[in-house]
Design a protein around this motif. Structure first.
Motif, short mmCIF file in Angstrom:
data_model
loop_
_atom_site.label_atom_id
_atom_site.label_comp_id
_atom_site.label_asym_id
_atom_site.label_seq_id
_atom_site.Cartn_x
_atom_site.Cartn_y
_atom_site.Cartn_z
N GLY A 59 0.87 -1.21 0.03
CA GLY A 59 0.02 0.10 -0.04
C GLY A 59 0.80 1.20 -0.27
N VAL A 60 0.77 2.11 -1.07
CA VAL A 60 1.69 3.22 -1.13
C VAL A 60 0.95 4.40 -0.06
CG1 VAL A 60 2.85 4.92 -2.48
CG2 VAL A 60 2.83 2.57 -3.20
N VAL A 61 1.53 4.80 0.92
CA VAL A 61 0.92 5.69 1.71
C VAL A 61 1.72 7.18 1.86
CG1 VAL A 61 -0.35 3.89 3.04
CG2 VAL A 61 1.80 4.40 3.43
N ALA A 65 -0.72 9.52 2.96
CA ALA A 65 -1.54 8.64 2.22
C ALA A 65 -2.55 9.35 1.21
CB ALA A 65 -2.51 7.97 3.23
N TYR A 66 -1.72 10.18 0.45
CA TYR A 66 -2.29 11.07 -0.79
C TYR A 66 -3.56 11.84 -0.27
CZ TYR A 66 -0.65 7.60 -4.34
OH TYR A 66 0.19 6.73 -4.97
N GLY A 67 -3.33 12.18 1.07
CA GLY A 67 -4.15 13.40 1.60
C GLY A 67 -5.27 12.59 2.65
N GLY A 163 13.58 8.29 -15.91
CA GLY A 163 14.37 9.47 -15.88
C GLY A 163 14.30 10.18 -14.68
N ARG A 164 13.87 9.50 -13.37
CA ARG A 164 14.07 10.22 -12.05
C ARG A 164 14.88 9.51 -11.08
NH1 ARG A 164 8.22 10.28 -9.09
NH2 ARG A 164 8.58 8.18 -8.60
N ASN A 165 14.65 8.80 -10.16
CA ASN A 165 15.65 8.06 -9.26
C ASN A 165 16.18 6.80 -9.95
OD1 ASN A 165 12.56 8.08 -7.66
ND2 ASN A 165 14.22 9.56 -7.06
#
Ligand code: PLP
Length: 451
Positions: A59-61, A65-67, A163-165
């Motif tokens: 779960g990406v929080v 947690a996206y507000g 193209g980020r991390n």
């Protein structure tokens, strides 16, 4: 008065008085349904093959947690079967552990930091997995692990085209030169190899599908190089929400959905939440301030970008850009100073003539915006104090049920930004916490936030 239109399924009289207290404290509320969030996660776990499959779900929080609120959302994700949590910033990973979500319950991965100053010692001590995507990061994590005398769990981030991390293919030789001896020595435990996709949310655009295919190829090349160097990753992960929902071939051992946990698809072009069996978890509502009559040709808000085309009533929604309501969701009309018609963000109002959707009229201000009710407030039965809904679960504005996707469209952004911009001065209130969480988890939450 139509406050009954907002009858929420309170768990108890305490829940109801928490609600009343929130309304006294602030004229807008974000109400988050933890059962929806749990069910969204349950569904994502099914999508990757069920709780016993070889693919786990994170779960990406990140970003509170996206507000939606870090701790309640994390606990709902775990209740739905997530066995990993992910945050960008390290302080949020630490906050999860400090709240009592221990390593016996789930792994936690964190991936955004300044390698020269991050609290790697605390992260390692708290059994938090750290992403490594730069040489400076490798050095810093290794130094912290040596000082502690504790092996650091790391995931090697590779740049497959985002193209980020992460290490590029050209830079990966130097990274392996550092990683291999540190892994052999036991300073680092190479848990994972991972990367991020740029256009997985466009499964119907051939050019983007081809570009995702190339990212997958590069991902496999990196794996082969790690294997050759003798540090094969235990798990690999690449899939965000879009790829979790549409690309089963790259679920690998772990997927990382974020927006789907909150009930939205990654891009409106993919379809609607219901097409993916997702339920939006957050409802944003407000209580109307001044409701009044104005004459035809009356300028509404800064810049006179909206002039009433007839005698009408207006109502103030007491939320503005300082609450995270995008100024780009302002509404203009052709007779206003912009000489252009542009529909503002939608607001659902319960009227005596049934549910109607009105739009932000004129510019969004710092703490408020205005709705042209296109009629007489008395006849419409609209009054100061009425609760109106900016977005919530539903089928979208054309069905009279605006969603965050509708706000995203009028503000020229994505639902992610609609949620994460909402300031914390708007109370977050939680529905169904008692149904979803164990008593021990429930005790971790602010009791005044529970409905
Ligand atoms: C935010 C993020 C995700 C989740 O993306 P969604 O589109 O919300 O599913 C996954 N992985 C990484 C690295 C992220 O930054």
């Amino acid at each position: 008065m139509n406050t009954s239109a907002t009858a929420w399924p309170f768990s108890s009289s305490q829940g109801e008085s928490n609600y009343e207290a929130a309304l006294r404290r602030y004229p807008g509320q974000a109400i988050v349904d933890l059962a929806a969030m749990r069910d969204n996660m349950r569904h994502l776990v099914e999508v990757v093959g069920g709780p016993r499959s070889s693919t786990a779900v994170m779960g990406v929080v990140k970003a509170d947690a996206y507000g939606h609120g870090l701790i309640p959302s994390a606990l709902a994700a775990l209740a739905g079967g997530a066995t990993w949590l992910g945050t960008a910033q390290s302080h949020e990973a630490l906050a999860l552990r400090k709240a009592g979500i221990g390593p016996d319950r789930c792994h936690i991965l964190t991936w955004v930091y300044n390698g020269t100053k991050a609290p790697f010692d605390e992260l390692i001590t708290n059994d938090i997995d750290v992403s490594l995507g730069s040489l400076a990061g490798i050095d810093a994590v290794a130094a912290a692990a040596r000082t502690l005398g504790k092996t650091a769990r790391v995931h090697v981030k590779v740049d497959t085209g985002f193209g980020r991390n992460g290490f590029t293919e050209e830079g990966f030789g130097a990274a392996l030169g550092k990683l291999v001896p540190l892994a052999k020595e036991g300073v680092l435990h190479i848990v994972g190899q991972w990367s991020h996709l740029a256009v997985a949310d466009a499964p119907n655009v051939p050019e983007f599908v081809a570009s995702t295919d190339r990212q997958i190829e590069h991902f496999n090349t990196f794996t082969a190089r790690m294997e050759q160097a003798g540090i094969a990753p235990e798990i690999r992960h690449l899939a965000n929400t879009a790829a979790t929902l549409t690309r089963p071939a790259i679920h690998f051992e772990l997927t990382r959905p974020g927006i789907a946990l909150y009930g939205y698809e990654a891009d409106q072009a993919m379809g609607e939440p219901a097409d993916f069996q997702l339920t939006p978890a957050m409802t944003l509502q407000a209580q109307l301030a001044t409701v009044k009559h104005v004459t035809a040709g009356h300028g509404i808000s800064y810049g006179r970008t909206y002039l009433t085309d007839e005698a009408t009533s207006t109502a103030i929604v007491p939320l503005g850009y300082a609450d995270g309501i995008h100024r780009s969701a302002s509404g203009f009309d052709a007779v206003g100073a912009r000489h252009t018609d542009k529909e503002g963000g939608p607001v659902r109002v319960m009227t005596a003539q049934g549910t109607k959707v009105f739009h932000v009229s004129g510019r969004v201000c710092m703490d408020q915006f205005i709705l042209d009710l296109h009629g007489d407030a008395e006849r419409l039965g609209v009054h100061e104090g009425d609760t109106v809904r900016l977005f919530g679960p539903g089928r979208g504005e054309r069905c009279g049920e605006p969603t965050a996707d509708d706000w995203a469209r009028t503000a020229d952004t994505i639902s992610y930004e609609i949620f994460t911009c909402l300031r914390n001065r708007i109370p977050r209130l939680y529905l169904h916490a008692q149904d979803v969480l164990s008593p021990a988890d429930l005790a971790l939450l602010d009791p005044t936030s529970l409905l």
